[in-house]
Design a protein around this motif. Structure first.
Motif, short mmCIF file in Angstrom:
data_model
loop_
_atom_site.label_atom_id
_atom_site.label_comp_id
_atom_site.label_asym_id
_atom_site.label_seq_id
_atom_site.Cartn_x
_atom_site.Cartn_y
_atom_site.Cartn_z
N GLU A 125 40.75 28.34 38.68
CA GLU A 125 40.53 29.77 38.90
C GLU A 125 39.17 30.20 38.36
O GLU A 125 38.51 31.05 38.95
CB GLU A 125 41.65 30.60 38.27
N GLU A 126 38.75 29.58 37.27
CA GLU A 126 37.44 29.91 36.70
C GLU A 126 36.31 29.50 37.66
O GLU A 126 35.36 30.26 37.86
CB GLU A 126 37.27 29.20 35.36
N ILE A 127 36.44 28.33 38.27
CA ILE A 127 35.42 27.87 39.22
C ILE A 127 35.39 28.81 40.42
O ILE A 127 34.31 29.20 40.88
CB ILE A 127 35.68 26.41 39.65
N LYS A 128 36.56 29.18 40.93
CA LYS A 128 36.60 30.10 42.08
C LYS A 128 35.97 31.44 41.72
O LYS A 128 35.21 32.00 42.51
CB LYS A 128 38.03 30.26 42.59
N LYS A 129 36.24 31.95 40.53
CA LYS A 129 35.64 33.21 40.10
C LYS A 129 34.12 33.08 39.99
O LYS A 129 33.38 33.99 40.38
CB LYS A 129 36.22 33.66 38.75
#
Length: 70
Positions: A3-7
């Motif tokens: 989720e951090e990479i997508k954000k």
């Protein structure tokens, strides 16, 4: 982590309304090209981003910017 990479990708694309290639995303976020591709595909599947073919390249945009460029 995912989720951090997508954000991070969404944040990056929000600053680049004319789109980025997979290579651009991987270089700017300092992640592997395959990782960038995986998460860009996931964001496209979630309909968060749009993709447009430009010659051999595929440019990735946030959906909200895509309509301004077509």
């Amino acid at each position: 982590m995912a989720e951090e990479i997508k954000k991070d990708i969404v944040k990056l694309l929000s600053r680049k309304p004319y789109g980025l290639t997979i290579e651009d995303v991987s270089q700017q976020l300092k992640i592997n090209r395959a990782t960038a591709s995986k998460y860009l595909f996931a964001l496209q599947s979630e309909r968060t981003i749009a993709v447009r073919d430009v010659g051999k390249a595929k440019l990735h945009y946030l959906k909200r910017h895509y309509g301004d460029i077509k």
